[in-house]
Motif scaffolding. Structure first.
Motif, PDB file in Angstrom:
ATOM      1  N   ASP A 119     -27.954  99.255 122.802  1.00 44.36           N
ATOM      2  CA  ASP A 119     -27.113  98.116 122.441  1.00 44.36           C
ATOM      3  C   ASP A 119     -27.078  97.872 120.944  1.00 44.36           C
ATOM      4  O   ASP A 119     -26.101  97.313 120.429  1.00 44.36           O
ATOM      5  N   THR A 120     -28.138  98.272 120.234  1.00 41.14           N
ATOM      6  CA  THR A 120     -28.211  97.983 118.803  1.00 41.14           C
ATOM      7  C   THR A 120     -27.538  99.033 117.938  1.00 41.14           C
ATOM      8  O   THR A 120     -27.440  98.847 116.736  1.00 41.14           O
ATOM      9  N   GLY A 121     -27.095 100.158 118.478  1.00 39.81           N
ATOM     10  CA  GLY A 121     -26.459 101.194 117.675  1.00 39.81           C
ATOM     11  C   GLY A 121     -26.638 102.567 118.279  1.00 39.81           C
ATOM     12  O   GLY A 121     -26.341 102.786 119.450  1.00 39.81           O
ATOM     13  N   ILE A 122     -27.163 103.517 117.505  1.00 40.81           N
ATOM     14  CA  ILE A 122     -27.418 104.863 117.996  1.00 40.81           C
ATOM     15  C   ILE A 122     -28.838 105.281 117.630  1.00 40.81           C
ATOM     16  O   ILE A 122     -29.415 104.783 116.658  1.00 40.81           O
ATOM     17  N   THR A 123     -29.401 106.199 118.422  1.00 39.01           N
ATOM     18  CA  THR A 123     -30.731 106.747 118.166  1.00 39.01           C
ATOM     19  C   THR A 123     -30.640 108.260 118.249  1.00 39.01           C
ATOM     20  O   THR A 123     -30.059 108.803 119.189  1.00 39.01           O
ATOM     21  N   VAL A 124     -31.226 108.960 117.278  1.00 40.22           N
ATOM     22  CA  VAL A 124     -31.205 110.415 117.208  1.00 40.22           C
ATOM     23  C   VAL A 124     -32.552 110.946 117.683  1.00 40.22           C
ATOM     24  O   VAL A 124     -33.604 110.520 117.191  1.00 40.22           O
TER      25      VAL A 124
ATOM     26  N   ASP B 164     -38.571 112.197 121.373  1.00 36.71           N
ATOM     27  CA  ASP B 164     -39.024 112.209 119.988  1.00 36.71           C
ATOM     28  C   ASP B 164     -37.836 111.955 119.065  1.00 36.71           C
ATOM     29  O   ASP B 164     -36.749 112.504 119.263  1.00 36.71           O
ATOM     30  N   LEU B 165     -38.077 111.129 118.032  1.00 41.66           N
ATOM     31  CA  LEU B 165     -37.012 110.835 117.087  1.00 41.66           C
ATOM     32  C   LEU B 165     -36.707 112.060 116.244  1.00 41.66           C
ATOM     33  O   LEU B 165     -37.606 112.800 115.830  1.00 41.66           O
ATOM     34  N   GLY B 166     -35.413 112.267 115.953  1.00 43.52           N
ATOM     35  CA  GLY B 166     -34.982 113.433 115.218  1.00 43.52           C
ATOM     36  C   GLY B 166     -34.538 113.082 113.813  1.00 43.52           C
ATOM     37  O   GLY B 166     -34.791 111.995 113.289  1.00 43.52           O
ATOM     38  N   THR B 167     -33.860 114.009 113.165  1.00 37.24           N
ATOM     39  CA  THR B 167     -33.447 113.911 111.771  1.00 37.24           C
ATOM     40  C   THR B 167     -31.929 113.952 111.682  1.00 37.24           C
ATOM     41  O   THR B 167     -31.280 114.724 112.393  1.00 37.24           O
ATOM     42  N   VAL B 168     -31.375 113.122 110.784  1.00 37.30           N
ATOM     43  CA  VAL B 168     -29.941 113.129 110.510  1.00 37.30           C
ATOM     44  C   VAL B 168     -29.726 113.819 109.172  1.00 37.30           C
ATOM     45  O   VAL B 168     -30.281 113.391 108.153  1.00 37.30           O
ATOM     46  N   ASN B 169     -28.961 114.894 109.155  1.00 37.22           N
ATOM     47  CA  ASN B 169     -28.614 115.603 107.922  1.00 37.22           C
ATOM     48  C   ASN B 169     -27.168 115.283 107.568  1.00 37.22           C
ATOM     49  O   ASN B 169     -26.259 115.508 108.377  1.00 37.22           O
ATOM     50  N   ALA B 170     -26.972 114.723 106.366  1.00 40.23           N
ATOM     51  CA  ALA B 170     -25.619 114.326 105.978  1.00 40.23           C
ATOM     52  C   ALA B 170     -25.488 114.427 104.467  1.00 40.23           C
ATOM     53  O   ALA B 170     -26.477 114.412 103.727  1.00 40.23           O
TER      54      ALA B 170
ATOM     55  N   ASP C 285     -37.063 100.046 108.483  1.00 43.58           N
ATOM     56  CA  ASP C 285     -37.922 100.737 109.429  1.00 43.58           C
ATOM     57  C   ASP C 285     -37.509 100.391 110.854  1.00 43.58           C
ATOM     58  O   ASP C 285     -36.846  99.385 111.108  1.00 43.58           O
ATOM     59  N   ARG C 286     -37.889 101.269 111.820  1.00 44.15           N
ATOM     60  CA  ARG C 286     -37.587 100.990 113.214  1.00 44.15           C
ATOM     61  C   ARG C 286     -38.199  99.666 113.658  1.00 44.15           C
ATOM     62  O   ARG C 286     -37.655  98.970 114.509  1.00 44.15           O
ATOM     63  N   ASP C 287     -39.372  99.336 113.087  1.00 46.69           N
ATOM     64  CA  ASP C 287     -40.009  98.050 113.361  1.00 46.69           C
ATOM     65  C   ASP C 287     -39.301  96.992 112.514  1.00 46.69           C
ATOM     66  O   ASP C 287     -39.336  97.027 111.279  1.00 46.69           O
TER      67      ASP C 287
ATOM     68  N   GLY D 286     -27.119  97.071  92.630  1.00 50.06           N
ATOM     69  CA  GLY D 286     -28.115  98.125  92.736  1.00 50.06           C
ATOM     70  C   GLY D 286     -28.781  98.143  94.089  1.00 50.06           C
ATOM     71  O   GLY D 286     -28.103  98.189  95.113  1.00 50.06           O
ATOM     72  N   VAL D 287     -30.134  98.099  94.079  1.00 48.98           N
ATOM     73  CA  VAL D 287     -30.920  98.189  95.305  1.00 48.98           C
ATOM     74  C   VAL D 287     -31.931  97.048  95.329  1.00 48.98           C
ATOM     75  O   VAL D 287     -32.588  96.770  94.320  1.00 48.98           O
ATOM     76  N   ASP D 288     -32.037  96.394  96.500  1.00 47.77           N
ATOM     77  CA  ASP D 288     -33.060  95.367  96.703  1.00 47.77           C
ATOM     78  C   ASP D 288     -34.087  95.885  97.689  1.00 47.77           C
ATOM     79  O   ASP D 288     -33.734  96.432  98.746  1.00 47.77           O
ATOM     80  N   ILE D 289     -35.390  95.705  97.354  1.00 50.03           N
ATOM     81  CA  ILE D 289     -36.475  96.094  98.242  1.00 50.03           C
ATOM     82  C   ILE D 289     -37.133  94.821  98.761  1.00 50.03           C
ATOM     83  O   ILE D 289     -37.645  94.016  97.985  1.00 50.03           O
ATOM     84  N   ARG D 290     -37.063  94.649 100.100  1.00 44.77           N
ATOM     85  CA  ARG D 290     -37.618  93.432 100.706  1.00 44.77           C
ATOM     86  C   ARG D 290     -38.793  93.822 101.610  1.00 44.77           C
ATOM     87  O   ARG D 290     -38.982  94.987 101.937  1.00 44.77           O
ATOM     88  N   LYS D 291     -39.545  92.814 102.038  1.00 45.98           N
ATOM     89  CA  LYS D 291     -40.702  93.085 102.877  1.00 45.98           C
ATOM     90  C   LYS D 291     -40.714  92.169 104.094  1.00 45.98           C
ATOM     91  O   LYS D 291     -40.026  91.141 104.131  1.00 45.98           O
ATOM     92  N   ASP D 292     -41.507  92.565 105.084  1.00 45.01           N
ATOM     93  CA  ASP D 292     -41.785  91.758 106.278  1.00 45.01           C
ATOM     94  C   ASP D 292     -40.529  91.385 107.052  1.00 45.01           C
ATOM     95  O   ASP D 292     -40.481  90.381 107.761  1.00 45.01           O
ATOM     96  N   GLY D 293     -39.489  92.186 106.933  1.00 45.60           N
ATOM     97  CA  GLY D 293     -38.262  91.914 107.664  1.00 45.60           C
ATOM     98  C   GLY D 293     -37.532  90.685 107.179  1.00 45.60           C
ATOM     99  O   GLY D 293     -36.581  90.241 107.829  1.00 45.60           O
TER     100      GLY D 293
END
Length: 494
Positions: free
Chosen positions: A302-307, A314-320, A330-332, A344-351
């Motif tokens: 329901d949340t999207g797609i899983t590879v 086992d989780l796989g790799t997306v090559n693009a 993260d998955r969590d 630019g880019v923002d780095i956040r923590k703890d969700g």
């Protein structure tokens, strides 16, 4: 084909004794012959009678030449009771083509009856007359093959009068004439054939039309016969309608529904579609997998797609080449994530929205904007960026040390300055001026210069200090200290 019945009757009031009855059938190709294949005829007793006790029932079989004989199996004599009868039957007679009168001879060896006729050494003869007529209508319309495959043609055959005209009709109502034979056969009735000019693409019913063509070209049809020929692989120009289509060998099935089609295997569960390329507007599937057994696969929660990869989940790799997304996390959901604002880019923590930490081996940047910079794992000193400059602290939060090969600054504000090696001299800065110390101890040192000019507060002697413990951490274990106030200074006792 024809059938001939011979009725044998005892019209007397007394019994008749008989040994055999022969039926002679003329055979050949003349008009007086009944058949040209006498051995194809089947002879039977159609209606038997009840023999006297101790006597046999007769058999009726082919005897020889053109003769069929009814006789006892033992060839002995038999008794036909008064007013009794039985019927001899000849069936499956291939009637010869030529019309004419046929005489069937009946020879019987019998005696007795009302007049008590004695036995004769030879049989009596009776002739039956049959009128053999040529069929006036076509018959036996058929195809050489009722199922035609690739590379096989259709050949239609029938038997019929030679004086009629023939046409072959198609299912769409059109027809084509049948060409007469190159040389008319001598008989008025015979075999005919025709090869349709249209190739067979699917099951087709052909209609044989027999009639006459008038002097003005008007067709007067009189007789109709039909036969159907099927194609092994039928073709339909306008389409075909069916609730479902099923394979003949593997029993896979395609079912046509209101919203499209469904593919099922032989067990009625969703099956597999195999093809080179699929060009569709929309695909709905629980998962999509590569063709080989170990290929990766994608499922759609329901949340999207899983590879995934491998036989498990086992989780796989997306090559693009690139990824366009609002954020990466993260998955969590409770861990760090990276947002991509326009700047630019923002780095956040703890969700959440709190700023997170970036850990890397090397960073090559044009500019870094941060509240502070610290060594890894919190075990090294920290550089904090305040409104007035940079503040350096050690791991315990105390003021730290700058170690550099060269420092080029306009101003330095510091309680003291020391040489780099252990035991080096050091300089303290107090309100009244500068103290020069030596040997990493609280002992005045020496200033060496080309010239010196200064004052000693009127005493003419160097000042010495009596220093209480100072809060600032020492440079080395020698516990360098600096005076806090000028009142701590006194005249050197020397």
């Amino acid at each position: 084909m024809g059938t001939l019945y011979v009725v044998v009757s005892n019209t007397h009031l007394s019994d008749v004794t008989w040994r055999h009855i022969d039926v002679l059938v003329p055979h050949g190709t003349d008009s007086g012959d009944l058949t040209n294949d006498i051995k194809a005829i089947k002879a039977t007793v159609a209606k038997p009678y009840t023999p006297d006790p101790g006597q046999e029932s007769p058999n009726f079989t082919y005897f020889k030449d053109n003769r069929f004989r009814a006789a006892a199996p033992s060839r002995g004599q038999m008794t036909l009771p008064a007013q009794e009868s039985f019927v001899l039957k000849l069936e499956n007679i291939p009637v010869s083509d030529k019309a004419g009168l046929v005489l069937i001879a009946i020879n019987e060896l019998a005696w007795g009856g009302d007049l008590g006729k004695p036995p004769a050494p030879w049989p009596s003869v009776t002739n039956l007359a049959l009128v053999k007529q040529t069929p006036q209508i076509p018959q036996n319309f058929r195809a050489d093959r009722s199922l035609v495959g690739a590379g096989q043609g259709v050949v239609l055959r029938w038997d019929g009068p030679n004086h009629l005209d023939y046409w072959i009709g198609y299912p769409d109502g059109s027809s084509e004439p049948v060409s007469p034979p190159a040389q008319s056969p001598p008989a008025p009735y015979g075999p005919h054939q025709h090869i349709p000019t249209r190739p067979l693409s699917r099951g087709t019913t052909y209609t044989l039309i027999a009639g006459k063509t008038g002097s003005n070209g008007t067709v007067w049809p009189g007789y109709y016969l039909t036969t159907t020929v099927h194609a092994v692989i039928p073709e339909f120009e306008s389409g075909a309608r069916a609730p479902w289509v099923e394979g003949t060998r593997d029993r896979g099935r395609i079912t046509f529904r209101g919203d499209g089609v469904s593919v099922d295997d032989r067990n009625g569960v969703p099956g597999t579609v195999t093809g080179g390329t699929a060009d569709v507007n929309d695909v709905k599937a629980a998962k999509v997998k590569g063709r080989s057994p170990g290929s990766g696969w994608v499922d759609f929660p329901d949340t999207g797609i899983t590879v995934h990869h491998g036989p498990d989940r086992d989780l796989g790799t997306v090559n693009a080449t690139g990824v366009n997304t609002t954020w990466v996390g993260d998955r969590d959901g409770g861990k760090g994530w990276i947002g991509f604002p326009q700047a630019g880019v923002d780095i956040r923590k703890d969700g959440g929205q709190a700023w997170g930490a970036l850990s890397a081996d090397k960073a090559d940047l044009n500019e870094v904007t941060a509240q502070w910079v610290e060594g890894r794992n919190g075990t090294k000193s920290r550089l904090a960026f305040t409104d007035t400059g940079v503040k350096i602290t050690d791991p315990e939060g105390h003021r730290g040390t700058i170690v550099a090969g060269e420092t080029n600054v306009r101003s330095v504000v510091t309680p003291w300055v020391s040489g780099p090696m252990p035991g080096a001299g050091w300089i303290t800065f107090r309100e009244e001026g500068v103290d020069v110390m030596r040997d990493s101890a609280v002992t005045f040192g020496t200033i060496r210069a080309d010239s010196f000019e200064g004052k000693h507060e009127g005493t003419g002697r160097p000042l010495h200090r009596r220093l209480p413990p100072y809060e600032w951490p020492p440079k080395t274990s020698d516990s360098k200290q600096t005076p806090a106030k000028s009142r701590d200074l006194a005249v050197d006792p020397e």
